[in-house]
Design an enzyme around this catalytic site. Sequence first.
Site, PDB file in Angstrom:
ATOM      1  N   GLU A   1      49.406 -22.706  -5.253  1.00 15.48           N
ATOM      2  CA  GLU A   1      48.347 -23.053  -4.303  1.00 15.48           C
ATOM      3  C   GLU A   1      47.382 -23.973  -5.026  1.00 15.48           C
ATOM      4  OE1 GLU A   1      46.057 -19.941  -2.493  1.00 15.48           O
ATOM      5  OE2 GLU A   1      47.846 -18.806  -1.995  1.00 15.48           O
TER       6      GLU A   1
ATOM      7  N   ASP B   1      34.653 -17.290  -0.886  1.00 19.25           N
ATOM      8  CA  ASP B   1      34.996 -17.160  -2.304  1.00 19.25           C
ATOM      9  C   ASP B   1      33.904 -16.504  -3.122  1.00 19.25           C
ATOM     10  OD1 ASP B   1      37.650 -18.344  -2.805  1.00 19.25           O
ATOM     11  OD2 ASP B   1      36.759 -20.080  -1.820  1.00 19.25           O
TER      12      ASP B   1
ATOM     13  N   TYR C   1      49.876 -13.939   4.931  1.00 18.76           N
ATOM     14  CA  TYR C   1      48.983 -13.671   3.799  1.00 18.76           C
ATOM     15  C   TYR C   1      48.063 -12.517   4.197  1.00 18.76           C
ATOM     16  CZ  TYR C   1      45.824 -15.072  -0.087  1.00 18.76           C
ATOM     17  OH  TYR C   1      45.061 -15.127  -1.231  1.00 18.76           O
TER      18      TYR C   1
END
Lengths: 394, 275
Positions: free
Chosen positions: B58, B69, B185
């Site tokens: 990735e 994040d 995912y």
Amino acid sequence: MITKTRPGRYGEFGGQYLPETLMPAVAELEAAWLDARADAEFQRELARVLRDWVGRPTPLTDAPRLASAVGLSRVLLKREDLAHTGAHKINSAVGQALLAKRMGKRRIVAETGAGQHGVASAAACALLGLDCVVYMGSVDVRRQQANVFRMKLLGAEVREVDAGSKTLKDAVNEAIRDWVTNVRTTYYLLGSAIGPHPYPAMVRDFQTVIGREAREQCLARLGDLPDVVVACVGGGSNAIGIFSAFIDDANVKLVGVEAGGEGIASGKHAASIVGGSVGVLHGSRTLVLQDEQGQIRETHSVSAGLDYPGVGPEHAALGQSGRVRYVARTDREALDAFALLSRTEGIIPALEPAHAIAELSAIAKDGAAQNVLVCLSGRGDKDLEIVMREGVIR
Amino acid sequence: MTVSTAATGTARIARAFARARDEKRLAMVVYLTVGYPDRAATSGLLRAALDGGADVLELGVPFSDPLADGATVQRASEIALRQGISLAECLAEAATIVRDRDATVLLMGYANPFLQYRGGLNRFASDAAHAGAAGIIVPDLPSEESAEFDAALDSQGLARIDLYAPTTPDERLARLVPHARGFVYCVSLTGVTGARRALGADVAEFVGRVRRHTSLPIAVGFGISAPEHVASLRGVADAVVVGSAALDAVSAAPADRRADALRAFVSSLAAAGRA
Ligand SMILES: Cc1ncc(COP(=O)(O)O)c(C=O)c1O
């Protein structure tokens, strides 16, 4: 007026650009808000708190000496500076805090720029016995010390954010990260008409009280609607709150004033409608300040509350349709207007609505005989240090 | 090196996961922010990740406001942006590693830089396909907003990998997961990226909920930082994604040992994924 293609969309703007973790949370929030909105008991409680604790309705003040100084026949100030905690932010903060409590969420996170929304959130949480964490960029912590102290006094925890530009945008990022992490227990009390659906619609809803009152007060005072309504636009909550009552009156001109900083050409500003382009920020497709790579740009404004690189999606749509005219006024013009209103009317405004005051002389050029309604969104106590430093009084 | 020119992005992903399944091990997906710790380091680090046993790479496209994040990726993104890393450069990195190593490469980044790509999303998709990329992962693009991305990517055979979270209700999984492309995912925890001491207690249950709606491989990511985490996912997931911990391994090593440190770290996780 605006074609909402689906809930939360304003033409091409709006939406829910969010991590999957939060998608159930915004769905739950929308349902809870719509349910509360339709519940007479909730509305009664909100109305009671707005009256007894916030101090609504806020007055409409004639400003004849200001009017003559800028060359207008009549200027009317909607006095949100007189609302409890000193700005319109309290209208939405207390509404959302009541909603959070109704949803069974006892922990509140909020972001703040100028500190007004942080103070309003902290006060509302104190009133309702909720835990409150406020994220604030470290640059803003430094320039709005008094509000940091107020928040702490009101029992909130203030968390400094040192990432990115260390201002409002980064405080929003950090509040969203907290929300993602603690979503099951935590309510995100967003301070402006920005962010993912339902926030722009919900914050607008809680701020429409400004427009509803002002419209009634104008009709009583003038026997007519105002010719022009002016408000400053950061994320756009005070502006959408006052505009909402006049949007369907085609003969009432609406003007939104963004932060022009050191001038649009300098690149150092926070005028997302006047100087931005379409992008995605904080969960919404809207007008943003960005570079060619889609990176969000650092912004500048003397006013911390306007120092944000995006704007509520409904404003982006209102600008595109032409219903609202958006302009920008510089730091210098806002500082001059700050001093002018203080001297002429004995009212010290916050630097944010000083941008709206700064537009009045330009409006006067379209004709002196206009009645202009200004949303005086907050008071200037928090800004005294900055204004002293900027040398407004020589 | 052999280059399988004909494979579409989705086919490349399927091939990478099938290989791991045939070898009865967890597939390793390794995330690295392009341009961290500096522009010149990226291509060596990508190779090191492959040498350590990564099946899928990735490539993190840096963004100014990475709101999903944690501290590690935030910092890496800031450093990358200070060097002016663009999406176009990320595609160039992808093209190189695909050409040299026939790697399976995904681009991971926030919606806005993709939307601002010069020439628009269709142009991006065509450039990404030319670079040999397999697809993209966009953490702030739920299915509700993905139509314009999907239209552009589908026409080039590229996958947009959906993320699902422990908070996603069954009804939503049932509605969305059947449309997934490439792999699914699963976000292991309720929170942002970043290495954690322990995995969420309910990962197996969550993966089970997702598995009911798909026959695609399932990857688990967010928080994975140690061989024990990987070992505990054997028999639960088909793949693990490691990002922040890989960046941490890079930044903990002296400048001339970064690639070695990353290779060793990835290979320690890969070993834990074998039966
Ligand atoms: C007094 C005042 N007015 C205006 C604003 C700008 O926000 P909005 O555009 O949402 O009204 C702020 C924000 O802090 C404020 O404190």
